[in-house]
Scaffold this motif. Structure first.
Motif, PDB file in Angstrom:
ATOM      1  N   LEU A 152       1.210  -1.639  -0.221  1.00 51.58           N
ATOM      2  CA  LEU A 152       0.457   0.342  -0.048  1.00 51.58           C
ATOM      3  C   LEU A 152       0.899   1.490  -0.083  1.00 51.58           C
ATOM      4  N   CYS A 153       1.738   1.157   0.643  1.00 54.68           N
ATOM      5  CA  CYS A 153       3.003   2.296   0.807  1.00 54.68           C
ATOM      6  C   CYS A 153       3.172   3.048  -0.750  1.00 54.68           C
ATOM      7  N   ARG A 154       4.136   1.626  -0.919  1.00 56.80           N
ATOM      8  CA  ARG A 154       4.608   1.231  -2.616  1.00 56.80           C
ATOM      9  C   ARG A 154       3.548   2.311  -3.930  1.00 56.80           C
ATOM     10  N   LEU A 155       1.950   1.424  -3.217  1.00 59.09           N
ATOM     11  CA  LEU A 155       1.184   1.723  -4.545  1.00 59.09           C
ATOM     12  C   LEU A 155       0.629   4.031  -4.220  1.00 59.09           C
ATOM     13  N   VAL A 156       1.430   4.710  -3.401  1.00 56.31           N
ATOM     14  CA  VAL A 156       0.945   5.650  -2.660  1.00 56.31           C
ATOM     15  C   VAL A 156       2.642   5.785  -3.162  1.00 56.31           C
ATOM     16  N   GLU A 157       3.329   5.959  -2.955  1.00 56.83           N
ATOM     17  CA  GLU A 157       4.630   6.535  -3.593  1.00 56.83           C
ATOM     18  C   GLU A 157       4.677   7.286  -5.151  1.00 56.83           C
ATOM     19  N   VAL A 158       3.834   5.328  -5.623  1.00 57.30           N
ATOM     20  CA  VAL A 158       4.442   6.054  -7.430  1.00 57.30           C
ATOM     21  C   VAL A 158       2.945   6.537  -7.410  1.00 57.30           C
ATOM     22  N   SER A 159       1.491   6.739  -7.357  1.00 55.15           N
ATOM     23  CA  SER A 159       0.931   7.508  -7.076  1.00 55.15           C
ATOM     24  C   SER A 159       1.361   9.609  -6.773  1.00 55.15           C
ATOM     25  N   ARG A 181      -1.674  16.394   0.627  1.00 54.61           N
ATOM     26  CA  ARG A 181      -0.893  15.783   1.677  1.00 54.61           C
ATOM     27  C   ARG A 181       0.650  15.382   1.207  1.00 54.61           C
ATOM     28  N   SER A 182       0.844  15.176   1.632  1.00 50.56           N
ATOM     29  CA  SER A 182       3.044  14.275   1.406  1.00 50.56           C
ATOM     30  C   SER A 182       2.448  12.942   1.326  1.00 50.56           C
ATOM     31  N   THR A 183       3.438  12.609   0.251  1.00 44.40           N
ATOM     32  CA  THR A 183       3.420  10.960   0.757  1.00 44.40           C
ATOM     33  C   THR A 183       3.629  10.154   1.861  1.00 44.40           C
ATOM     34  N   GLU A 184       4.172  10.907   2.780  1.00 42.09           N
ATOM     35  CA  GLU A 184       4.506   9.909   4.093  1.00 42.09           C
ATOM     36  C   GLU A 184       3.596  10.571   4.085  1.00 42.09           C
TER      37      GLU A 184
END
Length: 199
Positions: A100-107, A182-185
């Motif tokens: 899920l975190c990688r999906l957010v990063e790619v987004s 909002r930030s990626t983090e």
């Protein structure tokens, strides 16, 4: 005979040339969305980018949101392939949070494209229903890969509830990423918190 006010959709198989033309249109729309977001995707510009007449676009797609639903399926399919092929933590919760975190990063790396896809996914246009289904499919694949699909019916019902909750949290997180700055983090932390709470 169909009852009154019933819409009947007829489908036919596409020839190889028609399929290639359709794929070219989807790729053109994806490129335009990545460059300028939702507002940059117009049927006119998609036709120009793909090198076809504008009427040709409407032979394959009833609306801009319909076209973007296909963009969504193409791009999310590519992202899912990357997620499922990547090296993941050994524990199920770690795998789920990691994906899920990688999906957010790619987004976040493709913020304008994400914004366009989300706009189509939340559109009331009936032709964009595929976008809603694609988003649900994304969560299904991620949870199945990370946790393994349960076998008994009671566990499957709980699993579907988990997928529904995570899907809503992910949609909210991506909307806040693409529309509210909002930030990626921050969004990744939201996903870790959601995983911790549901598991």
């Amino acid at each position: 005979m169909a009852p009154p006010n019933t819409t009947i959709t007829l489908t036919r198989a596409l020839t190889r040339d028609q399929q290639a033309r359709r794929e070219r249109l989807v790729k053109a729309a994806l490129d335009l969305a990545a460059e300028g977001g939702y507002t940059s995707v117009t049927m006119h510009d998609v036709a120009d980018r793909a090198g076809v007449a504008r009427a040709t676009v409407y032979r394959y797609f009833t609306s801009k949101d319909h076209l973007l639903s296909e963009v969504s399926a193409l791009w999310i399919g590519q992202v899912i392939d990357e997620l499922t092929a990547s090296e993941l933590p050994a524990d199920p919760a770690g795998r789920l949070a990691g994906m899920l975190c990688r999906l957010v990063e790619v987004s976040a790396e493709n913020r304008l494209l994400t914004e366009a896809i989300l706009q189509a996914a939340t559109s009331p246009d009936p032709s964009a229903e595929a976008s809603h289904q694609t988003f649900a499919y994304t969560i299904t694949i991620i949870t199945d890969t990370a946790l393994g699909a349960p076998e008994d019916e009671a566990a499957r019902a709980h699993f579907r509830d988990l997928q529904t909750v995570l899907g809503h949290v992910l949609l909210s997180g991506l909307l806040s990423l693409s529309h509210r700055g909002r930030s990626t983090e921050e969004v990744q932390e939201l996903m870790r918190t959601a995983v911790r709470l549901v598991l």
